[in-house]
Design a protein around this motif. Structure first.
Motif, PDB file in Angstrom:
ATOM      1  N   ASP A   1      35.007 -38.650  15.540  1.00 52.65           N
ATOM      2  CA  ASP A   1      34.653 -38.744  16.952  1.00 52.65           C
ATOM      3  C   ASP A   1      33.933 -37.483  17.413  1.00 52.65           C
ATOM      4  O   ASP A   1      33.268 -37.489  18.444  1.00 52.65           O
ATOM      5  N   LEU A   2      34.077 -36.397  16.637  1.00 54.25           N
ATOM      6  CA  LEU A   2      33.475 -35.110  16.970  1.00 54.25           C
ATOM      7  C   LEU A   2      33.304 -34.300  15.696  1.00 54.25           C
ATOM      8  O   LEU A   2      34.113 -34.405  14.768  1.00 54.25           O
ATOM      9  N   ILE A   3      32.240 -33.482  15.662  1.00 49.37           N
ATOM     10  CA  ILE A   3      31.979 -32.615  14.517  1.00 49.37           C
ATOM     11  C   ILE A   3      31.916 -31.165  14.990  1.00 49.37           C
ATOM     12  O   ILE A   3      31.233 -30.859  15.968  1.00 49.37           O
ATOM     13  N   LEU A   4      32.632 -30.283  14.291  1.00 53.80           N
ATOM     14  CA  LEU A   4      32.517 -28.840  14.503  1.00 53.80           C
ATOM     15  C   LEU A   4      31.668 -28.291  13.362  1.00 53.80           C
ATOM     16  O   LEU A   4      32.040 -28.410  12.195  1.00 53.80           O
ATOM     17  N   LEU A   5      30.534 -27.699  13.691  1.00 57.50           N
ATOM     18  CA  LEU A   5      29.538 -27.348  12.683  1.00 57.50           C
ATOM     19  C   LEU A   5      29.180 -25.862  12.735  1.00 57.50           C
ATOM     20  O   LEU A   5      28.776 -25.348  13.780  1.00 57.50           O
ATOM     21  N   ASP A   6      29.310 -25.197  11.581  1.00 49.58           N
ATOM     22  CA  ASP A   6      28.871 -23.808  11.455  1.00 49.58           C
ATOM     23  C   ASP A   6      27.377 -23.788  11.140  1.00 49.58           C
ATOM     24  O   ASP A   6      26.803 -24.801  10.708  1.00 49.58           O
ATOM     25  N   LEU A   7      26.747 -22.640  11.351  1.00 42.29           N
ATOM     26  CA  LEU A   7      25.322 -22.514  11.027  1.00 42.29           C
ATOM     27  C   LEU A   7      25.088 -22.005   9.612  1.00 42.29           C
ATOM     28  O   LEU A   7      24.232 -22.504   8.895  1.00 42.29           O
ATOM     29  N   ASN A   8      25.837 -20.991   9.211  1.00 42.77           N
ATOM     30  CA  ASN A   8      25.645 -20.385   7.899  1.00 42.77           C
ATOM     31  C   ASN A   8      26.482 -21.127   6.860  1.00 42.77           C
ATOM     32  O   ASN A   8      27.688 -20.902   6.738  1.00 42.77           O
ATOM     33  N   LEU A   9      25.822 -22.016   6.138  1.00 48.23           N
ATOM     34  CA  LEU A   9      26.513 -22.861   5.170  1.00 48.23           C
ATOM     35  C   LEU A   9      25.813 -22.792   3.818  1.00 48.23           C
ATOM     36  O   LEU A   9      24.617 -22.519   3.745  1.00 48.23           O
ATOM     37  N   PRO A  10      26.533 -23.055   2.726  1.00 46.74           N
ATOM     38  CA  PRO A  10      25.877 -23.138   1.427  1.00 46.74           C
ATOM     39  C   PRO A  10      25.046 -24.419   1.326  1.00 46.74           C
ATOM     40  O   PRO A  10      25.328 -25.410   2.019  1.00 46.74           O
ATOM     41  N   CYS A  11      24.048 -24.389   0.504  1.00 45.28           N
ATOM     42  CA  CYS A  11      23.190 -25.561   0.229  1.00 45.28           C
ATOM     43  C   CYS A  11      22.232 -25.885   1.376  1.00 45.28           C
ATOM     44  O   CYS A  11      21.053 -26.127   1.154  1.00 45.28           O
ATOM     45  N   GLN A  12      22.716 -25.893   2.590  1.00 46.15           N
ATOM     46  CA  GLN A  12      21.900 -26.327   3.722  1.00 46.15           C
ATOM     47  C   GLN A  12      22.429 -25.670   4.986  1.00 46.15           C
ATOM     48  O   GLN A  12      23.640 -25.653   5.221  1.00 46.15           O
ATOM     49  N   ASP A  13      21.532 -25.092   5.820  1.00 49.22           N
ATOM     50  CA  ASP A  13      22.038 -24.444   7.030  1.00 49.22           C
ATOM     51  C   ASP A  13      22.389 -25.487   8.084  1.00 49.22           C
ATOM     52  O   ASP A  13      22.044 -26.664   7.987  1.00 49.22           O
ATOM     53  N   GLY A  14      23.111 -25.024   9.121  1.00 47.95           N
ATOM     54  CA  GLY A  14      23.596 -25.936  10.147  1.00 47.95           C
ATOM     55  C   GLY A  14      22.501 -26.622  10.929  1.00 47.95           C
ATOM     56  O   GLY A  14      22.671 -27.758  11.385  1.00 47.95           O
ATOM     57  N   PHE A  15      21.356 -25.962  11.096  1.00 47.00           N
ATOM     58  CA  PHE A  15      20.250 -26.570  11.829  1.00 47.00           C
ATOM     59  C   PHE A  15      19.741 -27.822  11.118  1.00 47.00           C
ATOM     60  O   PHE A  15      19.641 -28.896  11.716  1.00 47.00           O
ATOM     61  N   SER A  16      19.414 -27.662   9.839  1.00 48.19           N
ATOM     62  CA  SER A  16      18.880 -28.805   9.084  1.00 48.19           C
ATOM     63  C   SER A  16      19.943 -29.872   8.884  1.00 48.19           C
ATOM     64  O   SER A  16      19.639 -31.077   8.871  1.00 48.19           O
ATOM     65  N   LEU A  17      21.202 -29.432   8.756  1.00 48.20           N
ATOM     66  CA  LEU A  17      22.281 -30.407   8.597  1.00 48.20           C
ATOM     67  C   LEU A  17      22.470 -31.218   9.874  1.00 48.20           C
ATOM     68  O   LEU A  17      22.669 -32.433   9.822  1.00 48.20           O
ATOM     69  N   CYS A  18      22.362 -30.568  11.023  1.00 49.28           N
ATOM     70  CA  CYS A  18      22.471 -31.281  12.296  1.00 49.28           C
ATOM     71  C   CYS A  18      21.371 -32.328  12.414  1.00 49.28           C
ATOM     72  O   CYS A  18      21.616 -33.471  12.811  1.00 49.28           O
ATOM     73  N   ALA A  19      20.152 -31.942  12.053  1.00 48.22           N
ATOM     74  CA  ALA A  19      19.028 -32.882  12.109  1.00 48.22           C
ATOM     75  C   ALA A  19      19.266 -34.061  11.186  1.00 48.22           C
ATOM     76  O   ALA A  19      18.969 -35.217  11.531  1.00 48.22           O
ATOM     77  N   ALA A  20      19.834 -33.787   9.999  1.00 49.95           N
ATOM     78  CA  ALA A  20      20.114 -34.862   9.046  1.00 49.95           C
ATOM     79  C   ALA A  20      21.222 -35.777   9.552  1.00 49.95           C
ATOM     80  O   ALA A  20      21.132 -37.006   9.440  1.00 49.95           O
ATOM     81  N   LEU A  21      22.252 -35.195  10.148  1.00 47.76           N
ATOM     82  CA  LEU A  21      23.363 -35.987  10.662  1.00 47.76           C
ATOM     83  C   LEU A  21      22.922 -36.889  11.808  1.00 47.76           C
ATOM     84  O   LEU A  21      23.399 -38.018  11.940  1.00 47.76           O
ATOM     85  N   ARG A  22      22.004 -36.393  12.621  1.00 49.24           N
ATOM     86  CA  ARG A  22      21.559 -37.158  13.777  1.00 49.24           C
ATOM     87  C   ARG A  22      20.821 -38.448  13.394  1.00 49.24           C
ATOM     88  O   ARG A  22      20.646 -39.334  14.218  1.00 49.24           O
ATOM     89  N   LYS A  23      20.403 -38.558  12.138  1.00 47.94           N
ATOM     90  CA  LYS A  23      19.723 -39.771  11.687  1.00 47.94           C
ATOM     91  C   LYS A  23      20.704 -40.926  11.483  1.00 47.94           C
ATOM     92  O   LYS A  23      20.304 -42.094  11.524  1.00 47.94           O
ATOM     93  N   SER A  24      21.975 -40.601  11.240  1.00 52.10           N
ATOM     94  CA  SER A  24      22.923 -41.665  10.911  1.00 52.10           C
ATOM     95  C   SER A  24      24.267 -41.562  11.621  1.00 52.10           C
ATOM     96  O   SER A  24      25.052 -42.513  11.592  1.00 52.10           O
TER      97      SER A  24
END
Length: 221
Positions: free
Chosen positions: A47-70
């Protein structure tokens, strides 16, 4: 029980957040394998996601954009990066809120509740009525006995919270927490001042005893 997904690579912070959420009656799950985060998030269905920015493999910005697709769940960024540029980018990519570390636990919980409430699509009434008083939320006024007074934002929120629970005893702690939930930052002393001013305005309407103090317990209409 509402579900919260934690996307945080620091194990200490990750475990702290999970314990905090469980103690607040949320179902918490945390990402530990960052290879395919969107698939794990979709499988959990938060129902909610808590997301850090500094992550391995993929930063939080690009991950947020990817999550927003689905994924439609709201996203709160929880990060040590406190620049306005980062916050603006996070929100423009689809983030719903931005909290910086080290976070204040009551504030974080209030932000979580506020975002979950907004995402639930629950419409709040524009007018509340109780014990002869009418509260106009959009106008910021209260009226009774043919008279009307203007309220400050704090006074309006306090009165609205009490009027939505006309038969309950509302503790000072719950009232302060509700105001934090509305992103109004108030402490115990400020609450006392606002209640005193509110009572004075209600007395002008002929309702001097509208808000009763239940000693040791809180307030009641």
């Amino acid at each position: 029980m509402q579900k919260v997904m934690i996307i945080e690579d620091d194990p200490v912070i990750r475990e702290e957040l999970a314990l905090l959420l469980v103690n607040e009656n949320y179902q918490a799950a945390a990402i530990t394998d960052f290879a395919d985060v969107p698939a794990q998030v979709s499988h959990f269905g938060p129902d909610l996601i808590l997301l850090d920015l500094n992550l391995p493999c993929q930063d939080g910005f690009s991950l947020c954009a990817a999550l927003r697709k689905s994924v439609r769940a709201p996203i709160i960024f929880v990060t040590s990066r406190n620049s306005a540029v980062d916050e603006l980018r996070a929100l423009s990519l689809g983030g719903d809120d931005y909290v910086t570390k080290p976070y204040n636990i009551p504030v974080l919980l209030a932000r979580i509740r506020a975002v979950l409430r907004r995402s639930g699509g629950v419409e709040e009434p524009d007018i509340l009525e109780a014990n002869g008083l009418t509260l106009h939320l959009a106008q910021g006024t209260a009226s009774a006995n043919g008279k009307s007074v203007e309220l400050t934002r704090n006074e309006l929120k306090i009165l609205a919270y009490l009027m939505s629970r006309p038969s309950e005893i509302v503790s000072r702690a719950d009232l302060i927490d509700a105001l934090w939930d509305s992103q109004i930052y108030i402490d115990d002393n400020t609450l006392s001042v606002n209640v005193t001013r509110l009572r004075s305005k209600l007395a002008e309407l002929g309702l001097p005893e509208f808000i009763k103090t239940r000693r040791g317990m809180g307030y009641q209409l």
